[in-house]
Design an enzyme around this catalytic site. Structure first.
Site, PDB file in Angstrom:
ATOM      1  N   ASP A 324       8.953   4.020   1.560  1.00 30.31           N
ATOM      2  CA  ASP A 324       7.876   4.751   2.221  1.00 30.31           C
ATOM      3  C   ASP A 324       8.320   4.901   3.675  1.00 30.31           C
ATOM      4  O   ASP A 324       9.120   4.102   4.165  1.00 30.31           O
ATOM      5  CB  ASP A 324       6.579   3.943   2.127  1.00 30.31           C
ATOM      6  CG  ASP A 324       5.451   4.594   2.903  1.00 30.31           C
ATOM      7  OD1 ASP A 324       5.228   5.794   2.711  1.00 30.31           O
ATOM      8  OD2 ASP A 324       4.824   3.891   3.711  1.00 30.31           O
ATOM      9  N   ASP A 553       4.251  -0.521   2.503  1.00 31.66           N
ATOM     10  CA  ASP A 553       3.342  -1.455   3.178  1.00 31.66           C
ATOM     11  C   ASP A 553       1.883  -1.046   3.107  1.00 31.66           C
ATOM     12  O   ASP A 553       0.996  -1.842   3.407  1.00 31.66           O
ATOM     13  CB  ASP A 553       3.734  -1.605   4.653  1.00 31.66           C
ATOM     14  CG  ASP A 553       3.369  -0.364   5.464  1.00 31.66           C
ATOM     15  OD1 ASP A 553       3.534   0.747   4.929  1.00 31.66           O
ATOM     16  OD2 ASP A 553       2.943  -0.511   6.614  1.00 31.66           O
ATOM     17  N   ASP A 557       0.430   2.540  -1.332  1.00 34.59           N
ATOM     18  CA  ASP A 557       1.730   2.259  -1.943  1.00 34.59           C
ATOM     19  C   ASP A 557       1.610   1.350  -3.156  1.00 34.59           C
ATOM     20  O   ASP A 557       2.582   1.189  -3.905  1.00 34.59           O
ATOM     21  CB  ASP A 557       2.672   1.592  -0.921  1.00 34.59           C
ATOM     22  CG  ASP A 557       3.044   2.536   0.211  1.00 34.59           C
ATOM     23  OD1 ASP A 557       3.138   3.744  -0.043  1.00 34.59           O
ATOM     24  OD2 ASP A 557       3.232   2.058   1.343  1.00 34.59           O
TER      25      ASP A 557
END
Length: 659
Positions: A324, A553, A557
């Site tokens: 990410d 995080d 996610d």
């Protein structure tokens, strides 16, 4: 050394001394004519029982419980058989050296546990609760959210919270492996389990103890040993069938050859006993779990929690790592870089955006509010509004109320913003001063038929439309995390083939970050559901033995972390949902440690495989030699205890894996 280990060491020393005394007496023929006779059996039984009584007891107890075929049973039958054929010294020696191996195993496991058990010492014993200026020592479980606790110098932080008074340095080594203390002052977040430095801090708690960082870490550590790797399950199944098979083979070896050849039973019973000693699967049963335990311990020393040996095994096969962007490769500390109004002033555009984003807890929204506060002055910003714990605005004062008190209506008053609606993956719609306002990405403009001017600047762009007309845009910039480029390079060096980045951000901003960090492939402007779909495609393109890891995080996610072969979450600033869904947790959010975990896992798997091949190879060789009468009980001792000690020493190398 534990009390139990000291007791075992004493038993071994006493048994060895008695054993040596009996051997000397027999071989010096202090009593002429008795060498090698059954008269010496009671003398040898004394050191045998001193060192081996617990093995016999365990074997008999397991037989009573229906668990016959284990290493205790093999040792008992083998040594009893040796006594039966008058090989007294070999019987005692086998039991003595077996217990030496057991002591060594216990010590090795204790050493490997130290790295993980250090994590168990982070649990705070009490919290200093302040009520009306009076401090009371309270169990952390009894402290409610929003309470003020006082943390004196040298004390462990009992609960997560925000510093309201004081300044100090926080030692986070127990959680993150980071040796340099972190400075904490008013407004900073502190997490439980860390140790306060030289200053006194007052902290407003934000979580109950059961939801705190330290509680979650303890739960992860306690459960780490319960998730076994595939190879560990294989060894368990292997031992279950292997032990009865070799016991039957030993019985056949003791009975069938003498019946066929007419030889005496004595030599063949001795061979069968040697066969049993050799076949004991101690080296495998001990060294394989110990290897994984050492690997998990090595990772924990770096501040990385691996939730089980099955995940450590999977990390060894990682060839693709998906990241990410925000908060993982970048700091997530957004700043307004440009304000580009289509009509009117920059201040008017920024105020409109700040009003619309007042109810969002997204980092981009926070950056717009902060920029407005800096430009407008703190006395005018969001007056009459207070923030909830998650950072979103809460209406507390109406414009009418302001006017009734004879005060100037604040810049942002509850009555100005209504009908706020978050549009997942697109932005926000709201009514501001009775006007319809849209704030978000290009997709939002396109779906609502807004003719906008596309901004090519690198960074995140928030487009603003008012009453169906394009009002301008605000460019938000984010910075790459320190060490992110180094982390990607390290991953390539340890054998990761491809690094991919998924983000909901604009392609231009994503490509800039990818270029700075060395990312191979970028997928931008993704909705939360699109990330899962993209990971599915990457998984489908992998080989059978290849594994994909996802690093993230945020709360959005969690689905991707769960779907990937290995989910890696940021433990310091990551959301609870992400940490819960992940298989590996980076306690200090340092992505450079991912390469270290891959290195540790691959070394662990290599060592485990070495132990399996070595143990089975040596045992197979000496079993053949024993069946052919080419080795004796001492060869059996080496094949059992010797191989176990060598395998254990090899397993302990996992603890010495460096970052």
């Amino acid at each position: 050394m534990t009390k139990k280990q000291k007791k075992m060491r004493m038993r071994i020393l006493v048994s060895f001394a008695l054993f040596a005394a009996v051997i000397i007496c027999e071989h010096m023929e202090l009593i002429p004519g008795l060498k090698g006779t059954w008269i010496w059996m009671p003398a040898y039984l004394i050191p045998y029982l001193v060192v081996g009584y617990d093995i016999i007891w365990k074997a008999l107890r397991n037989i009573r419980n229906g668990q016959v075929f284990d290493e205790n049973f093999l040792m008992m039958i083998a040594t009893f058989g040796a006594f039966g054929v008058r090989e007294y010294s070999e019987a005692v020696a086998v039991m003595l050296f077996y217990q030496v191996g057991e002591l060594f195993q216990s010590y090795a496991v204790g050493k490997s546990r130290e790295s993980i058990s250090a994590m168990m010492d982070i649990c705070p014993e009490y919290a200093n609760l302040e009520v009306d200026g009076v401090l009371t020592q309270t169990d952390p479980d009894d402290v409610e959210v929003g309470s003020i606790i006082v943390i004196r110098p040298g004390e462990r932080i009992p609960l997560d919270g925000i510093v309201t008074e004081g300044e100090s340095f926080i030692d986070t080594a127990a959680l993150t492996g980071e040796s340099v203390p972190r400075k904490a002052g008013i407004g900073d977040t502190v997490i439980s389990g860390c140790v306060n430095g030289s200053g006194t801090l007052k902290v407003k708690t934000t979580k109950e103890f059961e939801d705190s960082t330290v509680a979650k870490i303890l739960e992860l550590v306690e459960n780490a040993g319960s998730r076994k790797a595939k190879v560990e399950h294989f060894i368990t199944r292997f031992a279950k069938y292997y032990t009865p098979v070799v016991t039957i083979c030993a019985a056949v070896l003791a009975v069938v050859p003498p019946l066929l050849t007419g030889d005496g039973f004595g030599p063949w019973i001795e061979t069968a006993c040697t066969f049993l000693v050799i076949s004991c699967p101690c080296a495998l049963v001990i060294s394989v779990p110990l290897g994984f335990f050492g690997g998990i311990g090595a990772a924990s020393r770096l501040g990385v929690l691996v939730k089980g040996s099955n995940y450590l095994e999977a990390v060894a096969g990682v060839t693709t790592i998906v990241f990410d962007k925000t908060g993982t490769l970048t700091k997530g500390e957004f700043k307004v870089a440009k304000i580009l109004p289509e009509h009117g002033s920059a201040d008017e555009l920024l105020e409109l955006a700040a009003l619309g984003e007042n109810y969002s807890n997204h980092p981009i929204a926070a950056s717009i509010r902060e920029a407005y506060e800096e430009r407008a002055g703190s006395s005018r910003v969001f007056a009459g509004q207070k923030r909830s714990e998650d950072g979103r605005g809460v209406e507390t004062e109406k414009a009418a109320g302001c006017a009734a008190q004879g005060k100037e209506a604040p810049a942002v008053c509850g009555s100005r913003v209504t009908a706020v609606k978050e549009l997942a993956g697109h932005g926000i719609s709201a009514q501001i001063d009775g006007r319809s306002v849209l704030l978000g990405n290009e997709k939002l403009m396109q779906e609502n038929g807004i003719a906008y001017r596309r901004e090519a600047s690198a960074g995140t762009v928030v487009y603003v439309a008012c009453e169906g007309a394009y009002a301008g845009c605000i460019v938000i910039s984010d910075t790459v995390k320190e060490g992110a480029k180094e982390a990607i390079a390290d991953m390539k060096r340890v054998g990761v083939k491809k690094c991919v980045m998924l983000t909901g951000d604009r392609l231009a901003a994503a490509e800039q970050i990818a270029e700075e960090t060395g990312i191979d492939e970028v997928f931008a402007e993704l909705l939360p559901g699109d990330k899962v779909a993209q990971v599915e495609k990457l998984l489908a393109a992998q080989g059978e033995k290849e594994r994909l890891a996802f690093v993230g995080d945020g709360i959005n996610d969690a689905p991707v972390l769960t779907r990937a072969d290995i989910g890696i979450a940021m433990g310091s600033m990551g959301s609870d949902a992400a940490i819960e869904a992940a298989d590996v947790v980076l306690m200090d959010d340092d992505v450079r440690k991912i390469a270290s975990v891959v290195r540790i896992s691959r070394k662990t798997i290599a060592i485990v495989r070495q132990n399996i091949v070595f143990a089975l190879g040596v045992k197979a060789l000496i079993l053949i030699l024993a069946a052919l009468h080419l080795t004796n009980m001492w060869g059996g001792v080496f094949a059992d205890v010797g191989v176990s000690v060598i395998a254990i020493l090899n397993s302990m190398r996992t603890l010495r894996t460096k970052q």
